[in-house]
Design a protein around this motif. Structure first.
Motif, PDB file in Angstrom:
ATOM      1  N   TRP A 135      48.367 -38.045   1.213  1.00 19.42           N
ATOM      2  CA  TRP A 135      46.966 -37.702   1.040  1.00 19.42           C
ATOM      3  C   TRP A 135      46.179 -38.927   0.592  1.00 19.42           C
ATOM      4  N   GLY A 136      44.888 -38.886   0.783  1.00 22.26           N
ATOM      5  CA  GLY A 136      44.053 -39.986   0.345  1.00 22.26           C
ATOM      6  C   GLY A 136      42.582 -39.659   0.517  1.00 22.26           C
ATOM      7  N   TYR A 137      41.780 -40.670   0.376  1.00 26.87           N
ATOM      8  CA  TYR A 137      40.336 -40.530   0.594  1.00 26.87           C
ATOM      9  C   TYR A 137      39.806 -41.813   1.205  1.00 26.87           C
ATOM     10  N   PHE A 138      38.612 -41.739   1.784  1.00 29.38           N
ATOM     11  CA  PHE A 138      38.036 -42.923   2.404  1.00 29.38           C
ATOM     12  C   PHE A 138      36.545 -43.019   2.091  1.00 29.38           C
ATOM     13  N   LEU A 139      36.094 -44.256   2.077  1.00 30.41           N
ATOM     14  CA  LEU A 139      34.676 -44.591   1.992  1.00 30.41           C
ATOM     15  C   LEU A 139      34.378 -45.540   3.141  1.00 30.41           C
ATOM     16  N   GLY A 140      33.157 -45.529   3.651  1.00 33.16           N
ATOM     17  CA  GLY A 140      32.886 -46.434   4.760  1.00 33.16           C
ATOM     18  C   GLY A 140      31.436 -46.458   5.184  1.00 33.16           C
ATOM     19  N   PHE A 141      31.227 -47.122   6.317  1.00 32.58           N
ATOM     20  CA  PHE A 141      29.893 -47.312   6.866  1.00 32.58           C
ATOM     21  C   PHE A 141      29.889 -46.921   8.334  1.00 32.58           C
ATOM     22  N   ASN A 142      28.713 -46.646   8.865  1.00 27.59           N
ATOM     23  CA  ASN A 142      28.606 -46.302  10.275  1.00 27.59           C
ATOM     24  C   ASN A 142      27.330 -46.872  10.866  1.00 27.59           C
ATOM     25  N   SER A 143      27.325 -46.993  12.179  1.00 26.70           N
ATOM     26  CA  SER A 143      26.131 -47.332  12.943  1.00 26.70           C
ATOM     27  C   SER A 143      26.104 -46.428  14.169  1.00 26.70           C
ATOM     28  N   TYR A 144      25.142 -45.504  14.203  1.00 22.02           N
ATOM     29  CA  TYR A 144      25.034 -44.534  15.289  1.00 22.02           C
ATOM     30  C   TYR A 144      23.970 -44.957  16.290  1.00 22.02           C
ATOM     31  N   GLY A 154      24.633 -46.494   8.088  1.00 18.91           N
ATOM     32  CA  GLY A 154      24.861 -45.229   7.401  1.00 18.91           C
ATOM     33  C   GLY A 154      26.105 -45.282   6.528  1.00 18.91           C
ATOM     34  N   PHE A 155      26.438 -44.152   5.921  1.00 21.40           N
ATOM     35  CA  PHE A 155      27.512 -44.078   4.932  1.00 21.40           C
ATOM     36  C   PHE A 155      28.434 -42.909   5.249  1.00 21.40           C
ATOM     37  N   ASN A 156      29.751 -43.118   5.057  1.00 20.47           N
ATOM     38  CA  ASN A 156      30.763 -42.068   5.271  1.00 20.47           C
ATOM     39  C   ASN A 156      31.579 -41.867   3.995  1.00 20.47           C
ATOM     40  N   VAL A 157      32.002 -40.652   3.754  1.00 23.39           N
ATOM     41  CA  VAL A 157      32.927 -40.373   2.659  1.00 23.39           C
ATOM     42  C   VAL A 157      33.737 -39.140   3.046  1.00 23.39           C
ATOM     43  N   GLY A 158      35.032 -39.128   2.693  1.00 22.64           N
ATOM     44  CA  GLY A 158      35.836 -37.979   3.067  1.00 22.64           C
ATOM     45  C   GLY A 158      37.261 -38.058   2.560  1.00 22.64           C
ATOM     46  N   LEU A 159      38.068 -37.118   3.011  1.00 23.01           N
ATOM     47  CA  LEU A 159      39.458 -36.984   2.595  1.00 23.01           C
ATOM     48  C   LEU A 159      40.392 -37.225   3.779  1.00 23.01           C
ATOM     49  N   LEU A 160      41.643 -37.518   3.468  1.00 24.85           N
ATOM     50  CA  LEU A 160      42.658 -37.779   4.490  1.00 24.85           C
ATOM     51  C   LEU A 160      43.894 -36.943   4.221  1.00 24.85           C
ATOM     52  N   GLY A 161      44.376 -36.272   5.254  1.00 29.53           N
ATOM     53  CA  GLY A 161      45.674 -35.621   5.227  1.00 29.53           C
ATOM     54  C   GLY A 161      46.530 -36.184   6.344  1.00 29.53           C
ATOM     55  N   ASN A 162      47.723 -36.698   6.021  1.00 24.89           N
ATOM     56  CA  ASN A 162      48.567 -37.395   7.000  1.00 24.89           C
ATOM     57  C   ASN A 162      49.918 -36.704   7.128  1.00 24.89           C
TER      58      ASN A 162
END
Length: 230
Positions: A41-50, A70-78
């Motif tokens: 499990w984990g989490y992520f932060l990031g950026f975007n350009s749409y 833009g900005f992204n934030v979320g969770l990860l399940g692997n």
């Protein structure tokens, strides 16, 4: 998109000190058994350009799209399939912005499109063999999103200054990244392209609207740069 690419390069360069020992001949491995777990499990932060891709009916001047960061934030399940393949779910929230200018319209030709998406990708990760404390990979998959700012159910359209999109969109995604095994966690910078498979435009009530009447389809394409911590 150039800004977001250079930002990705900057963060990779910032890891130069760590990279010296990641690529060294030392056999000491950080988090040696981390990838042997069935689930992680984990989490992520990031950026975007749409961006938008427009297709037109007949001849028309291209709608001008001005992109922003833009900005992204979320969770990860692997889910580990084997040493080289993982299945991952990355639900998150994406904040993006685009400005549209309609050059064929002399007045009231600007629309600001602010979007907040609940974005849910299902991805397959194909990794190389781990070398000391790093492991490159490529990733591909499909995703769906809910646009919380779509205005789809708004009775007002462009005649009242409201640009409308549909609520739900499906995409395919491709990208690459590097797993970096640090002493206390795994850090993963990655870059990914997303491409909508469906038309996202909610058309005006007037079939001859100068804003939507000559548009055959409007679909999102964009870039994500994410930094994942596990």
């Amino acid at each position: 998109m150039k800004k977001i690419f250079f930002l990705f390069i900057f963060f990779i360069a910032f890891q130069t000190t760590e990279a010296q020992w990641l690529f060294s001949k030392e056999k000491i491995k950080n988090k040696e058994n981390f990838d042997k777990q069935r689930w992680s499990w984990g989490y992520f932060l990031g950026f975007n350009s749409y961006d938008f891709k427009f297709e037109y009916e007949g001849q028309a001047q291209d709608v001008i799209v001005e992109k922003s960061l833009g900005f992204n934030v979320g969770l990860l399940g692997n889910l580990r399939i084997n040493d080289y393949i993982d299945l991952r779910l990355e639900p998150g929230v994406v904040f993006s912005g685009r400005n549209l200018t309609f050059p064929d319209i002399p007045e009231d030709n600007f629309r600001e499109v602010k979007s907040t998406y609940v974005h849910i990708p299902l991805l397959v990760k194909f990794s190389t063999k781990r070398i000391n404390n790093f492991k490159p990979f490529v990733v591909a998959g499909v995703s769906t999103s809910i646009n919380l700012s779509s205005n789809e159910n708004n009775p007002d359209d462009n005649s009242a200054g409201e640009f409308r999109m549909i609520n739900n969109t499906n995409y395919y995604e491709v990208g690459f990244g590097i797993d970096l095994y640090l002493p206390y966690f795994k850090f993963t910078p990655s870059i990914r392209g997303i491409f909508a498979m469906t038309d996202e435009l909610k058309r005006d009530e007037d079939p001859n609207s100068p804003y939507t009447g000559n548009i055959d389809s409007m679909s999102t394409r964009g870039i994500f740069i994410n930094f994942t911590f596990q």
